[in-house]
Design a protein around this motif. Structure first.
Motif, mmCIF file in Angstrom:
data_model
loop_
_atom_site.group_PDB
_atom_site.id
_atom_site.type_symbol
_atom_site.label_atom_id
_atom_site.label_comp_id
_atom_site.label_asym_id
_atom_site.label_seq_id
_atom_site.Cartn_x
_atom_site.Cartn_y
_atom_site.Cartn_z
ATOM 1 N N LEU A 432 0.466 -0.804 -0.172
ATOM 2 C CA LEU A 432 -0.190 0.418 0.265
ATOM 3 C C LEU A 432 0.861 1.243 -0.075
ATOM 4 C CD1 LEU A 432 -2.708 -0.620 2.689
ATOM 5 C CD2 LEU A 432 -2.514 -1.349 0.298
ATOM 6 N N LYS A 433 2.661 1.279 0.223
ATOM 7 C CA LYS A 433 3.256 2.185 0.720
ATOM 8 C C LYS A 433 3.821 2.594 -0.768
ATOM 9 C CE LYS A 433 3.540 1.774 5.438
ATOM 10 N NZ LYS A 433 5.137 1.341 6.541
ATOM 11 N N LEU A 434 3.657 1.424 -2.140
ATOM 12 C CA LEU A 434 4.213 1.324 -2.980
ATOM 13 C C LEU A 434 3.912 2.287 -4.242
ATOM 14 C CD1 LEU A 434 5.236 -2.193 -3.869
ATOM 15 C CD2 LEU A 434 6.688 -0.194 -3.002
ATOM 16 N N THR A 435 4.436 3.441 -5.273
ATOM 17 C CA THR A 435 3.229 4.235 -5.499
ATOM 18 C C THR A 435 3.628 3.546 -7.079
ATOM 19 O OG1 THR A 435 5.900 4.934 -6.006
ATOM 20 C CG2 THR A 435 4.485 6.028 -4.482
ATOM 21 N N HIS A 436 2.934 4.442 -7.846
ATOM 22 C CA HIS A 436 2.990 3.254 -9.091
ATOM 23 C C HIS A 436 4.165 3.760 -10.301
ATOM 24 C CE1 HIS A 436 -1.454 3.394 -8.999
ATOM 25 N NE2 HIS A 436 -1.436 4.376 -8.304
ATOM 26 N N ILE A 437 4.186 2.143 -11.229
ATOM 27 C CA ILE A 437 5.747 1.830 -11.577
ATOM 28 C C ILE A 437 5.014 0.913 -13.036
ATOM 29 C CG2 ILE A 437 7.123 1.395 -11.879
ATOM 30 C CD1 ILE A 437 8.087 1.329 -8.873
ATOM 31 N N ASP A 438 5.541 2.076 -14.216
ATOM 32 C CA ASP A 438 4.990 1.499 -15.279
ATOM 33 C C ASP A 438 5.907 -0.008 -15.538
ATOM 34 O OD1 ASP A 438 2.820 3.080 -15.943
ATOM 35 O OD2 ASP A 438 4.716 4.425 -17.178
ATOM 36 N N ASN A 439 5.310 -0.873 -15.561
ATOM 37 C CA ASN A 439 6.015 -2.610 -15.551
ATOM 38 C C ASN A 439 5.646 -2.821 -17.420
ATOM 39 O OD1 ASN A 439 7.700 -3.054 -14.090
ATOM 40 N ND2 ASN A 439 6.336 -3.102 -12.590
ATOM 41 N N PRO A 440 5.707 -2.825 -18.093
ATOM 42 C CA PRO A 440 4.538 -3.543 -19.571
ATOM 43 C C PRO A 440 5.889 -5.213 -19.515
ATOM 44 C CG PRO A 440 6.673 -2.202 -20.066
ATOM 45 C CD PRO A 440 6.332 -2.168 -18.703
ATOM 46 N N ASN A 441 6.949 -5.361 -18.575
ATOM 47 C CA ASN A 441 6.632 -6.855 -18.575
ATOM 48 C C ASN A 441 6.208 -7.324 -18.281
ATOM 49 O OD1 ASN A 441 8.476 -9.078 -18.337
ATOM 50 N ND2 ASN A 441 10.358 -8.382 -19.392
ATOM 51 N N ASN A 442 5.460 -8.615 -18.532
ATOM 52 C CA ASN A 442 4.144 -9.518 -18.431
ATOM 53 C C ASN A 442 5.292 -10.082 -17.296
ATOM 54 O OD1 ASN A 442 2.412 -9.419 -19.544
ATOM 55 N ND2 ASN A 442 2.690 -10.437 -21.429
ATOM 56 N N LYS A 443 6.767 -10.879 -17.523
ATOM 57 C CA LYS A 443 7.012 -11.402 -16.477
ATOM 58 C C LYS A 443 7.705 -11.058 -14.832
ATOM 59 C CE LYS A 443 11.039 -14.775 -15.937
ATOM 60 N NZ LYS A 443 12.616 -15.223 -16.806
ATOM 61 N N GLN A 444 8.428 -9.393 -15.045
ATOM 62 C CA GLN A 444 8.003 -8.676 -14.337
ATOM 63 C C GLN A 444 6.226 -8.360 -13.216
ATOM 64 O OE1 GLN A 444 10.077 -5.441 -15.323
ATOM 65 N NE2 GLN A 444 10.338 -4.614 -13.034
ATOM 66 N N ARG A 445 5.746 -8.276 -14.297
ATOM 67 C CA ARG A 445 4.528 -7.963 -13.765
ATOM 68 C C ARG A 445 3.960 -9.507 -12.475
ATOM 69 N NH1 ARG A 445 1.676 -6.511 -18.485
ATOM 70 N NH2 ARG A 445 1.787 -4.185 -18.389
ATOM 71 N N TYR A 446 4.155 -10.553 -12.292
ATOM 72 C CA TYR A 446 4.078 -11.552 -11.880
ATOM 73 C C TYR A 446 5.150 -11.807 -10.836
ATOM 74 C CZ TYR A 446 2.869 -16.172 -11.300
ATOM 75 O OH TYR A 446 2.181 -17.540 -10.867
#
Length: 651
Positions: A432-446
């Motif tokens: 809940l403390k993490l700010t928005h980060i763009d992660n287009p990589n599906n593996k990284q998102r998972y």
């Protein structure tokens, strides 16, 4: 036992129930100590001070914090460490009153960061750090976790409501010369030599405020003994602590009702008074069966100090705290009120809000032993009180420190329980403390998904519902609506379980382990950091401005509604709306001048959002969303939430 001893003992036991038993006070203190640890970093340290940090929770006890940076250090002239890599300042007491000093820069100005350069001001041809510029620069910096602090109040930064103060301090690692006489002056038995040695080893702090009226007030810093005072309060017997609490109640709830003298006496004066009396008195005097005479002796000394306008600073007696404090009118009024209180005795408290029912309190129920359920509820409440700084980034270093403390330093069941709960809270709040980060990589998102899920699973051990509610919300954010609803249904059963447990007798709850009891307590809140990676899209307007705090039951019903909405389950949506309506109705019966009205703001906002979304589904009701937003806006006097904005756009 004489009649007076019996009355003292009865009153002492009654105050244990109203103000806190020995174990409750210990729980409060441990909670804040461990919370301080959780919010401290390698280069900073946060310390809870004031009444709450001392273990008291009476009317008017705000959350006061000191933020100590290890990037700065203060020395007395001739005592600096040339190997010290920190930004160094020298004390300069020329043209200052006792307890105040200038801080002269001992580092090349050009080597300073631009941020620090803006705090420096020239005086007598040399560079000094200005206490006023220091505070104003911190406001301008707008550090994430300071976003709620937007006013200057004395030496502190505070929020709009003024209910929490954060003082940014500098530190001297040695005991200063001005207070050297305190170490060896004649005294009775308190404080003992070992405690004196411990206190002096911590050094002193400097808070950014000057001596009022001085021509260099803007440059001066006040020498603060907050660490020493906290250690001394911790060494008090419970009788001494309750005398201190009773003096605070007398001032806040009886004396301050008279506008002529309101605000003349503060907690710091009362604390100083207790220090002097304790130093002059044998410790054996402070007994439960001698409580009333002890309190009356404190009151008598207070009258004496006001009559002669003399209350010496405990560590630097050259500073008279009552110098020019009173004029003839308010001094005479104050003396008359106190003398009347002394003559009336403890019956004077029949006019107080906190302990007005002493005479009606039956002797046989005044048990000083507090049940485990009460202790654990105290711990939970302390965690919610600490929420203004709980949005500071959690790091592996902090978690490691907490785990190390748990393994090596927690010797009692209570301390182990509190620290275990705090670790669970931290794991619960990391995503809940993490700010928005763009992660287009599906593996990284998972990978991030699995990592956050593992942390939230640890977080469900914090209490009965908040961890589970956040886990349900996590699945909602990832569009696993059915899984989220299953968790919500499980979470809602906890509220029924707690109502059943509340009927268990004290004798039974004493047998239950504290950690088990913590998982039945539902009065915790859900917190979202500013611009949190995980936050309800429907509350983006709020989260963009400030961190927000939601009641766990309201939040659980809200997420249940959102899941049902996306599953197009109108019947469940209507059921959730009815549940929220019941919560709002209960809130309307409360006096928001006595309760934390700002906590209820989001109950109205969430219910208003639900009614708006129901209208999209074609279901309307007599209560309009605008009516809810109007109620929220009325409570939100400082315009911290989106209530006014939503009201404007709903009409």
């Amino acid at each position: 036992m004489s009649h007076s001893n019996k009355e003292s003992l009865h009153f002492y036991k009654y105050l244990n129930q109203k103000i806190g038993s020995v174990e409750v006070v210990r729980a409060r203190r441990l909670s804040f100590i461990f919370s301080d640890l959780a919010c401290s970093e390698k280069e900073t340290y946060i310390m809870t001070i004031g009444s709450r940090g001392e273990g008291l929770d009476v009317k008017g006890s705000d959350l006061d914090l000191m933020y100590i940076s290890s990037l700065f250090v203060v020395y007395e002239p001739g005592k600096n460490d040339v190997k010290d890599q920190r930004l160094q300042f020298f004390m300069d007491i020329e043209d200052t009153s006792p307890c105040f000093t200038h801080l002269r820069l001992n580092t090349m100005f050009d080597n300073l960061s631009y941020f620090v350069q803006q705090m420096i001001q020239q005086h007598r041809g040399e560079n000094f750090i200005s206490s006023e510029l220091y505070k104003s620069q911190l406001l301008k910096e707008n550090i994430d976790f300071l976003s709620m602090l937007n006013n200057i109040h004395g030496p502190c930064l505070t929020d709009c409501s003024g209910k929490g103060d954060l003082a940014f301090c500098l530190k001297c690692d040695q005991w200063v010369t001005q207070a050297k006489s305190w170490i060896s002056r004649p005294r009775s038995t308190w404080p003992p030599p070992g405690l004196i040695s411990k206190i002096t080893s911590y050094g002193v702090l400097f808070v950014p405020i000057g001596n009022k009226g001085s021509i260099t007030e803007h440059l001066q810093w006040r020498i603060s003994f907050s660490v020493a005072e906290k250690i001394l309060i911790y060494s008090f017997s419970h009788t001494q602590l309750l005398c201190y609490a009773l003096l605070k109640i007398l001032v806040k709830e009886i004396i301050d009702k008279n506008q002529v003298v309101k605000g003349l006496l503060c907690s710091y004066f009362l604390k100083t008074l207790l220090f002097w009396i304790s130093e002059e008195t044998e410790t054996s005097v402070w007994r439960p069966d001698n409580f009333i005479p002890c309190f009356m002796a404190c009151l008598q000394r207070l009258i004496y100090c006001i009559e002669y306008s003399t209350l010496l600073h405990y560590f630097i007696p050259d500073n008279n705290l009552f110098y020019l404090r009173f004029n003839s009118k308010n001094q005479n009024t104050l003396i008359n009120i106190l003398k009347n209180s002394y003559q009336t005795g403890i019956q004077i408290f029949s006019a107080s809000e906190t302990i007005h029912d002493y005479r009606r309190f039956p002797c046989e129920t005044t048990r000083s032993v507090c049940g485990n359920m009460t202790v654990m509820k105290t711990v939970m409440n302390q965690q919610d009180l600490y929420s203004p700084v709980s949005f500071m980034p959690t790091t592996n270093f902090i978690i490691s420190c907490m785990l190390y403390t748990l393994l090596h330093h927690c010797k009692t069941e209570l301390s182990r329980c509190i620290l275990t709960l705090l670790i669970s809270y931290e794991y619960q709040r990391i995503p809940l403390k993490l700010t928005h980060i763009d992660n287009p990589n599906n593996k990284q998102r998972y990978k991030i998904y699995k990592h956050n899920l593992s942390q939230l699973l640890v977080g469900v051990n914090s209490d009965a519902v908040s961890g589970w509610a956040i886990l349900a919300f996590f699945f909602y954010c990832h569009k696993h609506y059915l899984k989220s609803k299953d968790i919500i249904n499980y979470t809602l059963t906890k509220f029924t379980i707690e109502s059943t447990l509340s009927k268990i007798t004290l004798r039974h709850t004493q047998k239950l382990k504290r950690m088990s009891l913590s998982k039945t307590i539902t009065n915790s809140n859900v917190l979202f950091a500013q611009n949190s990676l995980l936050s309800p899209a429907e509350l983006n307007t709020d989260v963009m401005k400030y961190p927000i705090i939601l009641q766990s039951l309201t939040f659980t019903h809200f997420i249940h509604f959102l899941c049902s909405y996306h599953l197009e389950d109108l019947e469940s949506c209507i059921h959730c709306a009815k549940q929220l309506n019941a919560i709002v109705f209960d809130n309307q019966q409360l006096d928001h001048t006595k309760y934390a009205g700002e906590l209820f703001v989001f109950d109205y906002i969430l219910f208003g959002i639900v009614l708006q979304m129901l209208r999209v589904l074609g279901y309307g009701c007599d209560l309009l969303p605008s009516a809810l937003f109007r109620q929220a806006a009325d409570i939100d006097k400082f315009n911290i939430t989106s209530a006014a904005f939503r009201l404007h756009h709903s009409t």
